[in-house]
Each structure stands twice: as C-alpha cells, then as structure tokens.
Design a protein around this motif. Structure first.
Motif, PDB file in Angstrom:
ATOM      1  N   THR A 233       0.831  -1.200   0.000  1.00 53.41           N
ATOM      2  CA  THR A 233       0.000   0.000   0.000  1.00 53.41           C
ATOM      3  C   THR A 233       0.866   1.250   0.000  1.00 53.41           C
ATOM      4  O   THR A 233       0.565   2.244  -0.678  1.00 53.41           O
ATOM      5  N   GLU A 234       1.988   1.190   0.714  1.00 55.79           N
ATOM      6  CA  GLU A 234       2.900   2.335   0.728  1.00 55.79           C
ATOM      7  C   GLU A 234       3.478   2.604  -0.664  1.00 55.79           C
ATOM      8  O   GLU A 234       3.573   3.752  -1.094  1.00 55.79           O
ATOM      9  N   GLN A 235       3.871   1.519  -1.372  1.00 50.43           N
ATOM     10  CA  GLN A 235       4.428   1.727  -2.722  1.00 50.43           C
ATOM     11  C   GLN A 235       3.398   2.360  -3.655  1.00 50.43           C
ATOM     12  O   GLN A 235       3.746   2.986  -4.650  1.00 50.43           O
ATOM     13  N   ALA A 236       2.106   2.214  -3.305  1.00 48.67           N
ATOM     14  CA  ALA A 236       1.039   2.833  -4.112  1.00 48.67           C
ATOM     15  C   ALA A 236       0.724   4.236  -3.601  1.00 48.67           C
ATOM     16  O   ALA A 236      -0.327   4.790  -3.937  1.00 48.67           O
ATOM     17  N   GLY A 237       1.609   4.795  -2.792  1.00 45.54           N
ATOM     18  CA  GLY A 237       1.386   6.141  -2.270  1.00 45.54           C
ATOM     19  C   GLY A 237       0.276   6.188  -1.247  1.00 45.54           C
ATOM     20  O   GLY A 237      -0.342   7.229  -1.020  1.00 45.54           O
ATOM     21  N   GLY A 238       0.009   5.045  -0.626  1.00 49.57           N
ATOM     22  CA  GLY A 238      -1.029   5.010   0.410  1.00 49.57           C
ATOM     23  C   GLY A 238      -2.442   5.009  -0.151  1.00 49.57           C
ATOM     24  O   GLY A 238      -3.392   5.186   0.588  1.00 49.57           O
ATOM     25  N   GLN A 239      -2.549   4.823  -1.457  1.00 48.48           N
ATOM     26  CA  GLN A 239      -3.881   4.871  -2.061  1.00 48.48           C
ATOM     27  C   GLN A 239      -4.364   3.477  -2.468  1.00 48.48           C
ATOM     28  O   GLN A 239      -3.599   2.684  -2.999  1.00 48.48           O
ATOM     29  N   ILE A 240      -5.619   3.216  -2.217  1.00 50.53           N
ATOM     30  CA  ILE A 240      -6.252   1.973  -2.620  1.00 50.53           C
ATOM     31  C   ILE A 240      -7.410   2.361  -3.535  1.00 50.53           C
ATOM     32  O   ILE A 240      -8.212   3.221  -3.186  1.00 50.53           O
ATOM     33  N   ASP A 241      -7.449   1.764  -4.718  1.00 48.50           N
ATOM     34  CA  ASP A 241      -8.478   2.164  -5.685  1.00 48.50           C
ATOM     35  C   ASP A 241      -9.726   1.295  -5.527  1.00 48.50           C
ATOM     36  O   ASP A 241      -9.660   0.193  -4.995  1.00 48.50           O
ATOM     37  N   ARG A 242     -10.867   1.809  -5.974  1.00 50.66           N
ATOM     38  CA  ARG A 242     -12.129   1.069  -5.919  1.00 50.66           C
ATOM     39  C   ARG A 242     -12.710   0.979  -7.315  1.00 50.66           C
ATOM     40  O   ARG A 242     -12.717   1.969  -8.051  1.00 50.66           O
ATOM     41  N   ALA A 243     -13.225  -0.206  -7.661  1.00 51.50           N
ATOM     42  CA  ALA A 243     -13.802  -0.414  -8.991  1.00 51.50           C
ATOM     43  C   ALA A 243     -15.246   0.076  -9.006  1.00 51.50           C
ATOM     44  O   ALA A 243     -16.181  -0.714  -9.065  1.00 51.50           O
ATOM     45  N   THR A 244     -15.416   1.392  -8.929  1.00 48.25           N
ATOM     46  CA  THR A 244     -16.756   1.960  -9.000  1.00 48.25           C
ATOM     47  C   THR A 244     -17.099   2.264 -10.455  1.00 48.25           C
ATOM     48  O   THR A 244     -16.209   2.520 -11.269  1.00 48.25           O
ATOM     49  N   GLY A 245     -18.376   2.249 -10.777  1.00 47.52           N
ATOM     50  CA  GLY A 245     -18.767   2.570 -12.140  1.00 47.52           C
ATOM     51  C   GLY A 245     -20.160   2.066 -12.427  1.00 47.52           C
ATOM     52  O   GLY A 245     -20.727   1.287 -11.651  1.00 47.52           O
ATOM     53  N   PRO A 246     -20.712   2.532 -13.548  1.00 40.78           N
ATOM     54  CA  PRO A 246     -22.087   2.144 -13.886  1.00 40.78           C
ATOM     55  C   PRO A 246     -22.165   0.705 -14.404  1.00 40.78           C
ATOM     56  O   PRO A 246     -21.181   0.154 -14.910  1.00 40.78           O
ATOM     57  N   ALA A 247     -23.342   0.123 -14.271  1.00 36.81           N
ATOM     58  CA  ALA A 247     -23.607  -1.194 -14.843  1.00 36.81           C
ATOM     59  C   ALA A 247     -23.217  -1.184 -16.312  1.00 36.81           C
ATOM     60  O   ALA A 247     -23.426  -0.187 -17.009  1.00 36.81           O
ATOM     61  N   GLY A 248     -22.624  -2.268 -16.788  1.00 37.56           N
ATOM     62  CA  GLY A 248     -22.187  -2.338 -18.179  1.00 37.56           C
ATOM     63  C   GLY A 248     -20.687  -2.091 -18.318  1.00 37.56           C
ATOM     64  O   GLY A 248     -20.112  -2.303 -19.376  1.00 37.56           O
ATOM     65  N   SER A 249     -20.059  -1.609 -17.232  1.00 43.34           N
ATOM     66  CA  SER A 249     -18.612  -1.429 -17.244  1.00 43.34           C
ATOM     67  C   SER A 249     -17.937  -2.778 -17.061  1.00 43.34           C
ATOM     68  O   SER A 249     -18.540  -3.720 -16.534  1.00 43.34           O
ATOM     69  N   VAL A 250     -16.701  -2.852 -17.517  1.00 41.51           N
ATOM     70  CA  VAL A 250     -15.963  -4.099 -17.385  1.00 41.51           C
ATOM     71  C   VAL A 250     -14.606  -3.820 -16.772  1.00 41.51           C
ATOM     72  O   VAL A 250     -13.878  -2.927 -17.209  1.00 41.51           O
ATOM     73  N   LEU A 251     -14.297  -4.563 -15.728  1.00 49.41           N
ATOM     74  CA  LEU A 251     -12.996  -4.456 -15.075  1.00 49.41           C
ATOM     75  C   LEU A 251     -12.128  -5.630 -15.505  1.00 49.41           C
ATOM     76  O   LEU A 251     -12.537  -6.786 -15.370  1.00 49.41           O
ATOM     77  N   PHE A 252     -10.955  -5.311 -16.031  1.00 52.31           N
ATOM     78  CA  PHE A 252      -9.947  -6.345 -16.298  1.00 52.31           C
ATOM     79  C   PHE A 252      -8.855  -6.181 -15.247  1.00 52.31           C
ATOM     80  O   PHE A 252      -8.392  -5.066 -15.022  1.00 52.31           O
TER      81      PHE A 252
END
Lengths: 310, 310
Positions: free
Chosen positions: B222-241
């Motif tokens: 988490t530190e190597q990411a600058g202390g940031q954790i991302d969230r896969a938010t978005g509208p229906a129909g989106s695709v996360l790879f």
C-alpha cells in the motif's frame, strides 16, 4: 412516565414516522463557527463535516494524548474500557471528559461547544464521551442505526435535541471504513421491531441486535436520499457533527490504515434524561450521564497553547 | 514437477519477491478495444475499468439471464453452485460458459476476448467462469488476496499470464462494497505463510484462510502505491480487467443495494495448468479448467441481436 413521542421495540411492529422536533433548534441567535449555509446543510442532511477545524499540531497532540490514555487503561478492567476479545488491546475508553486533563479541556473547547449550542439552541452538557481506536486489517463493521432510538429507549432521552461530534484524528478515506450517513434520514424515526433485554448495553457495544432498523425502512430512507449514501471522508483534524437521529453505520476496514477519533455527545440542557422509554433500568453513567448535567462553559484558545501553559 | 518461480506457503516464511513475467504480454500486435494508453495504465496499475463496454439493453438482458440461471440452480445441490448457509439462495454459479446458451455466447464476445488477447499476447482459453450475486445489507467482506497465489499453488498455473474480467451488472458505488485494488501490487509476489490443506477450496470459497498475505507485506504494497487503494466503481455495463497477481479484496456491503457480476478468467494458451505447486491434488474442473483449453474464437456483435436471431 412522560408521553412517548417515539415508540419503538413493540414486538413485530415496525413503522416510519415523522420527526416531531426541529433539526436545527438554534441558529442566528448563537455565536459560533457554523455559518448560515452550514446550518442549512445540517438541517437538510442531518450532518456536517468541518474540514480542518483543528490544526495539524493540535491533531498530533490529540493523538499522543489518545495513545497515553489507551496505555493507561490497558491494565484496568472496567466497563468503561472496551478491549478486543481475548486481548488487552484497548479499543475505546469512555468518560474521557472527566479526566481532569487534556480531554476535559478539549471537551470544553469553544470550536465544538459553540457549534453544538448553535444547532441545539441552548446550553449543552456532555451526555457521553469516548476515544476510539479502530485497527487496520480487522476493523469491524457497524450496522445501520439511529443513536436516538437507543438513547430514547434505553436512556430516556425525551426529544431529538442532541448531537454527536466526532473529531477525526486519522485521515478518513473511502477505503478504510469511514462512517456512512444517509442524508435526510434524520427527518424520520424508524420504530424498530424487537424488545429490550435487561443489560442490553453489554453486548450492544460490540454488535447491536436491538433497535436495528428493518430492511424495508432502510430501502425507503435510502431512496428518499436519491439512492446516495454519504461517507465522512476527510483529513485528520476535521470534525463531523451529526444529528442524534441520522441513520449511520460503517463497513469493516481491511485496509492497513487504522482510524481513531474523539467522540462527544452533546445534549441540550432542556432535554435531560428521564426514565427509559423501554421500561428497563437506565444504562450506566458512563454511557449516559445523569449526575452531572451542568451547562458547559465554552473555552477559547488553541489546545497546544493551553497545554504549554499548564 | 516444473521449476517453481513463485514459491509460497512454506511454513512461517513470508517474502515479497519481484514478478518474473511481463504484465502486458501482447500490445500493438493484437487488435482489440484497448488503446495504447489503456495498456500502459494496465501495465502500471494492474487493472483497467472500461466504462459502459456493454449497453443498457445488453445489461438488462444479462441481468435477466443471470436471474434465470440462479433460479434454475436453486434446487441443484452441486459443488459448482454456491448457496447461502442454511438456505437455498444461490450466491454463485460456476462454469456458466458451458451453458450452450447466453453465457457461452457472452464468454466469446470479442469486446472482452480481444482485450484479453491484447493483454496476454496470445490466444486465450477460459480457465474459470461464474456469475455472482452479492446481496445488500449482508454482503460479506473478502480479504486481500492475489488470485495467482492460489492458482499457482492449488491449480498449477506456471506463469503470471492470466487475467480476470468482471462484467458489472449493477452500479458499483463507493458505499456498496466495491472491489478494492492496490495499484501496482501486480509487480510483486507475496509469498504467504502457511501450508495447503487437502480440499482447501471447499472452505476457501467462503473465507480464504490459506494464501493470505501478512500485514507487513500489505503495508508495504500500500505504501508503494502512495497510500492509495483504488475502488472499482462505475455504472452497470462497465468491465474491469485485472491481472492475476493484483492484490484485491472488498469490504462488506451494508447498503440496501446488491451487486451482481459475470466473472471470466482468461488464461493464455501458452500458460496451461501443470501439477499444483503445493503438491496437493488439482482442484475440480469447475474451478480450473484443464480438459477444454482450446483457444476461444472471438465473436463480433451485439448480445441483443444475437439473442433475437437465436
């Protein structure tokens, strides 16, 4: 017993009823940090976050004092000290406004007391106080609830004329389990199904099972908010004020970042506790002060200056 | 047994080691929906969310098909159908790409298959597929993990050359327990403490207790990411790879809004499964396909058109 404006825990019965009290009781007559737009945001949404009400130096000092208080309580086995199951790790310490030291001073600081007076429209007293340390990786979920429902049923708070003030000592992100609030939910009272067991507080501090709103009411409250649930994110030093009847909860925290805060509940001196409306014995003093309900005199000044002059 | 580039579960030993495989294996040689900037975002962060890759009509159809599949499986008691404890409510159905119907067609849709080819730099096959329904109010937390760690140790996946594709069928908000991802975490492999019990999958589908990264490694990532954790938010129909080694997890969901998705794991045909590196028996076919590993031929077209012409 006083007339019960807000019945709850009547067996299977559940109901959403209108709030019968104002949300902002004071306003322009009271001097304080909240501007007109802040008060109207609070009135509409049931909460307001004031970013950076305390400085970085003050936050540093608060965190040190929090750590010291936690450590001092590690070997004290008392109801007002909440520990992790099977360990001496302290999670919460109650009654910190009576410590004759730093937290007593903080509890009188005008930045928060005057805001409480502005909202509650009278002098205020401290109904409950505590510091909380919520660890990273294993921070537990807290399910939806209105504090007022418990304070009314188990402590005998007559009217909706109290608020919580949470001073945030660690940055609150979207990803470390911030408090979630349903905007506008303070305008309705959810009469919850169930009954109140004696000594309910002993387990409800860990997981609330009485006074839990039903799913249908929660859906309704969220829909009236346009399907949006707000999160109390913000930098350390921010302060969240929220109405006693605002529906709130939090998801667990699996991030590495712990969260800690100082928590004060201010009640109007015109809304002192009576007999609990559930008919049970009043909860202990550390959860709901009845003995010392004298009005708090707001004290000006920086916390860091105050400390160096002690 | 093949040489083990990524040892794990060696008693108390824990270690963060460098990734020994590329992240984006293909690139410009492959035609598909991902642009150069998308591929470089994926390379840097270990995931990419493509908003609205499917239309509202297609999402509607997918939700109907998901509901039908769930219902059809309510009375089927089989390992590839995951139910709520003590109820017939279906939470996940595996192997949906073999349904000879809608989900088989969806699993070959070029919008997703070509993206997988672009990233993995070869033809791909389906290693695992499922649909998930996560209820509101009581959606459970899923702790941090790298899928690759399990696929390597329990399924014998040799290299990091696979990805997950999650088609989001309900809007993902900050407040309904979205998938959380640690940006950049795919660049390191966390060798986890522990050993692998036989038939571990039977309980790990509910709560993973083996292959769990230690707190110190999680802090480092988490530190190597600058202390940031991302969230896969978005509208229906989106695709996360997301890459097979991206560290991810999710908090519980106490909001009234359920989440559902279609989940495909694409593996490179050059990365077929060998003997599990933990020395245990391979997991069942529904969790890790070994029998049919033929390359998927991407199919063009809209899902709604395909259906009406069936």
């Amino acid at each position: 017993m006083a007339m019960d404006k807000y019945p709850s825990r009547q067996g299977d019965h559940k109901e959403i009823m209108d709030r019968k009290d104002p949300i902002v009781h004071g306003g322009a007559d009271y001097d304080g940090p909240l501007e007109e737009k802040d008060l109207s945001f609070y009135d509409e949404n049931g909460y307001i976050m004031l970013k950076n009400l305390f400085t970085a130096d003050e936050v540093k000092l608060m965190k040190e004092e929090l750590r010291k208080t936690m450590e001092n309580n590690e070997n004290r086995d008392a109801p007002d000290v909440i520990k992790e199951p099977n360990s001496n790790e302290v999670r919460s310490v109650f009654e910190i406004h009576k410590d004759s030291g730093f937290f007593e001073m903080l509890s009188k600081n005008e930045r928060i007391v005057k805001a409480a007076q502005q909202i509650l429209g009278s002098d205020v007293y401290m109904m409950q106080s505590r510091i909380n340390f919520k660890p990273g990786f294993k921070g537990k979920e807290f399910y939806w609830h209105s504090d007022f429902e418990t304070w009314h049923m188990e402590d005998g708070m007559p009217d909706m004329r109290a608020l919580s003030c949470s001073i945030i000592l660690t940055d609150n992100y979207e990803f470390n389990g911030p408090l979630m609030l349903i905007p506008g939910s303070q305008k309705w009272y959810v009469s919850c199904p169930g009954t109140t067991p004696e000594d309910n507080f002993k387990q409800s501090l860990k997981k609330q099972e009485t006074g839990v709103p039903d799913n249908e009411s929660m859906e309704w409250l969220t829909e009236q908010a346009g399907g949006q649930i707000d999160r109390a994110t913000g930098p350390a030093g921010s302060v969240l004020f929220f109405d006693c009847n605002t529906m709130h909860g939090s998801a667990g925290n699996i991030s590495p970042y712990p969260r800690s805060n100082v928590f004060f509940v201010f009640n109007s001196v015109e809304n002192k506790l009576v007999e609990p409306f559930s008919g049970t014995e009043p909860r202990p003093e550390f959860l709901a002060n009845r003995e010392d309900t004298s009005a708090i005199k707001p004290q000006a000044g920086s916390l860091t200056e105050d400390v160096s002059s002690r």
